[in-house]
Design an enzyme around this catalytic site. Structure first.
Site, PDB file in Angstrom:
ATOM      1  N   GLU A  43       0.860  -1.192   0.000  1.00 16.29           N
ATOM      2  CA  GLU A  43       0.000   0.000   0.000  1.00 16.29           C
ATOM      3  C   GLU A  43       0.903   1.253   0.000  1.00 16.29           C
ATOM      4  O   GLU A  43       1.972   1.246   0.614  1.00 16.29           O
ATOM      5  CB  GLU A  43      -0.821  -0.021   1.302  1.00 16.29           C
ATOM      6  CG  GLU A  43      -1.648   1.220   1.575  1.00 16.29           C
ATOM      7  CD  GLU A  43      -2.199   1.248   3.013  1.00 16.29           C
ATOM      8  OE1 GLU A  43      -1.504   0.789   3.948  1.00 16.29           O
ATOM      9  OE2 GLU A  43      -3.318   1.754   3.196  1.00 16.29           O
ATOM     10  N   ASN A 102      -6.843   6.442  -1.523  1.00 19.87           N
ATOM     11  CA  ASN A 102      -5.779   5.456  -1.280  1.00 19.87           C
ATOM     12  C   ASN A 102      -6.053   4.338  -2.291  1.00 19.87           C
ATOM     13  O   ASN A 102      -7.010   3.575  -2.133  1.00 19.87           O
ATOM     14  CB  ASN A 102      -5.878   4.959   0.161  1.00 19.87           C
ATOM     15  CG  ASN A 102      -4.713   4.082   0.557  1.00 19.87           C
ATOM     16  OD1 ASN A 102      -4.052   3.499  -0.294  1.00 19.87           O
ATOM     17  ND2 ASN A 102      -4.476   3.973   1.862  1.00 19.87           N
ATOM     18  N   LYS A 119      -9.404   2.256  -1.869  1.00 23.27           N
ATOM     19  CA  LYS A 119      -9.618   1.685  -0.519  1.00 23.27           C
ATOM     20  C   LYS A 119     -10.956   2.122   0.076  1.00 23.27           C
ATOM     21  O   LYS A 119     -11.274   3.318   0.101  1.00 23.27           O
ATOM     22  CB  LYS A 119      -8.470   2.120   0.383  1.00 23.27           C
ATOM     23  CG  LYS A 119      -8.466   1.501   1.771  1.00 23.27           C
ATOM     24  CD  LYS A 119      -7.176   1.910   2.490  1.00 23.27           C
ATOM     25  CE  LYS A 119      -7.036   1.308   3.873  1.00 23.27           C
ATOM     26  NZ  LYS A 119      -5.742   1.682   4.497  1.00 23.27           N
ATOM     27  N   GLU A 138      -5.562   8.469   8.313  1.00 23.24           N
ATOM     28  CA  GLU A 138      -6.043   8.215   6.946  1.00 23.24           C
ATOM     29  C   GLU A 138      -7.347   8.935   6.645  1.00 23.24           C
ATOM     30  O   GLU A 138      -7.599   9.332   5.504  1.00 23.24           O
ATOM     31  CB  GLU A 138      -6.195   6.712   6.702  1.00 23.24           C
ATOM     32  CG  GLU A 138      -4.884   6.031   6.419  1.00 23.24           C
ATOM     33  CD  GLU A 138      -5.086   4.644   5.840  1.00 23.24           C
ATOM     34  OE1 GLU A 138      -5.662   4.524   4.751  1.00 23.24           O
ATOM     35  OE2 GLU A 138      -4.663   3.683   6.502  1.00 23.24           O
ATOM     36  N   CYS A 164      -4.781  -2.879   2.656  1.00 20.49           N
ATOM     37  CA  CYS A 164      -4.484  -2.883   4.089  1.00 20.49           C
ATOM     38  C   CYS A 164      -5.692  -3.182   4.981  1.00 20.49           C
ATOM     39  O   CYS A 164      -6.099  -4.310   5.091  1.00 20.49           O
ATOM     40  CB  CYS A 164      -3.798  -1.581   4.504  1.00 20.49           C
ATOM     41  SG  CYS A 164      -3.019  -1.794   6.121  1.00 20.49           S
ATOM     42  N   ASN A 189       0.333  -1.349   5.330  1.00 24.06           N
ATOM     43  CA  ASN A 189       1.257  -0.615   6.215  1.00 24.06           C
ATOM     44  C   ASN A 189       0.657  -0.739   7.604  1.00 24.06           C
ATOM     45  O   ASN A 189      -0.297  -0.036   7.942  1.00 24.06           O
ATOM     46  CB  ASN A 189       1.271   0.883   5.888  1.00 24.06           C
ATOM     47  CG  ASN A 189       2.102   1.239   4.684  1.00 24.06           C
ATOM     48  OD1 ASN A 189       3.286   1.521   4.783  1.00 24.06           O
ATOM     49  ND2 ASN A 189       1.464   1.242   3.523  1.00 24.06           N
TER      50      ASN A 189
HETATM   51  N1  CDV Z   1      -2.821   1.274   6.569  1.00 27.11           N
HETATM   52  C1  CDV Z   1      -3.761   0.644   7.296  1.00 27.11           C
HETATM   53  O1  CDV Z   1      -4.895   0.499   6.859  1.00 27.11           O
HETATM   54  N2  CDV Z   1      -3.406   0.230   8.510  1.00 27.11           N
HETATM   55  C2  CDV Z   1      -4.314  -0.368   9.442  1.00 27.11           C
HETATM   56  C3  CDV Z   1      -3.932  -0.009  10.861  1.00 27.11           C
HETATM   57  C4  CDV Z   1      -4.443   1.319  11.190  1.00 27.11           C
HETATM   58  C5  CDV Z   1      -4.438  -0.955  11.874  1.00 27.11           C
HETATM   59  C6  CDV Z   1      -4.373  -1.873   9.289  1.00 27.11           C
HETATM   60  O2  CDV Z   1      -5.494  -2.399   9.265  1.00 27.11           O
HETATM   61  O3  CDV Z   1      -3.332  -2.530   9.260  1.00 27.11           O
END
Ligand code: CDV
Length: 304
Positions: A43, A102, A119, A138, A164, A189
């Site tokens: 990501e 995103n 996203k 975010e 993510c 991430n």
């Molecule tokens: N980049 C993300 O979406 N990170 C989230 C964190 C905030 C928990 C994840 O679900 O990994």
């Protein structure tokens, strides 16, 4: 189908796109030299994970976003993909007019964009939170995606994408599974120390694999998951990039928290046994009893 995941180590705030794209090109070459035909990158691959900061200067915020894809600095990755005949998933921050997403794209081995995803499950906050050791903003930077969960035909294989936090939500995969997805690509991430305060440090990695493995098994698909890993601008990000089979097993996993390619020759027919039996949707699913999933956002505690 021979696929690879390119985990990416820390990217500093001061790193240029050119430097980062050069790293991605090395990873793409590594994957191609092993015979892989598709590569998943993380990501927001092109920059440091900037939503950890509350940045007020609009020009600085915009510096993390791409206005065109490929742009001048990302074109070398597309050219290399075409030269090597390797497709890829790439996550990046997208500026579309005034709208910020995103985003991930799917680029085929000819260097053409064949799919886009924005996203949907945007985690964190829109403003810094007092007392939080790690900020995750975010919601300050990204709108909720407006493309749903599309899937894309890539030769014989149907590929879907998520980003993510999406990987923790069963609905993400089920919507793609109902479009007969074969392979879901996901970049992430995930900082250690986010979430429940005082959470033991081993849990983020456990929850990562728990989510990916359950998803692959319950939705009879392969999952290729790429982390941005290691200590980035003082924050530790989990690694654990992996390729998961429809059996729910991790076929291969990254060992480092740095730039690393992992690859696996996936037997796409492995899903068939489950699709024809325990997860034969036509025979066993009962959507008439799933109404609450789309009617309700949260859990209701009102008297029954
Ligand atoms: N980049 C993300 O979406 N990170 C989230 C964190 C905030 C928990 C994840 O679900 O990994």
């Amino acid at each position: 189908m021979h696929i690879a995941v390119a985990q990416v180590g820390p990217i500093a705030r001061s790193d240029t796109r050119a430097r980062t794209v050069a790293r991605l090109c090395e990873l793409l070459k590594d994957a191609a030299s092993r015979g892989a035909k598709w590569v998943t990158f993380p990501e927001l691959t092109l920059t440091t994970f900037f939503p950890r900061w509350s940045i007020e200067d609009p020009r600085e915020v915009r510096s993390f976003f791409e206005t065109e894809m490929p742009g001048k600095e990302t074109r070398p990755l597309f050219d290399l993909a075409r030269e090597l005949g390797v497709g890829f998933y790439l996550g990046y921050a997208e500026l579309d007019g005034e709208r910020q997403f995103n985003t991930s794209i799917l680029v085929d081995g000819g260097g053409s964009i064949i799919g886009k995803y924005r996203k949907i499950h945007i985690p964190g906050d829109a403003q810094s939170q007092d007392g939080y050791p790690i900020q995750h903003l975010e919601k300050k930077y990204f709108q909720v995606g407006d493309l749903g969960f599309p899937v894309f035909d890539a030769g014989e294989t149907r590929i879907g994408m998520c980003i993510c936090n999406d990987r923790r939500w069963p609905e993400t995969y089920r919507v793609m599974s109902l479009q007969a997805v074969d392979l879901v690509m996901v970049g992430y991430n995930t900082p250690t120390g986010y979430g429940r305060l005082g959470e033991p440090r081993h849990l983020p990695l456990l929850h990562n694999h728990l989510s990916l493995q359950a998803a692959a098994y319950q939705n009879t698909c392969w999952v290729a998951a790429a982390a941005k890993a290691g200590v980035e601008e003082g924050i530790h990000m989990i690694g654990g990039s992996c390729i998961v089979a429809p059996t729910g097993e991790i076929a291969v996993q990254a060992l480092s928290e740095d730039d690393e390619v992992i690859n696996y020759v996936c037997d796409m027919s492995l899903a068939d046994g489950y699709r024809g039996n325990i997860f034969n949707y036509e025979r066993h699913r009962r959507p008439e009893h799933y109404r609450a999933i789309v009617d309700r956002v949260g859990a209701s505690r009102s008297p029954l």
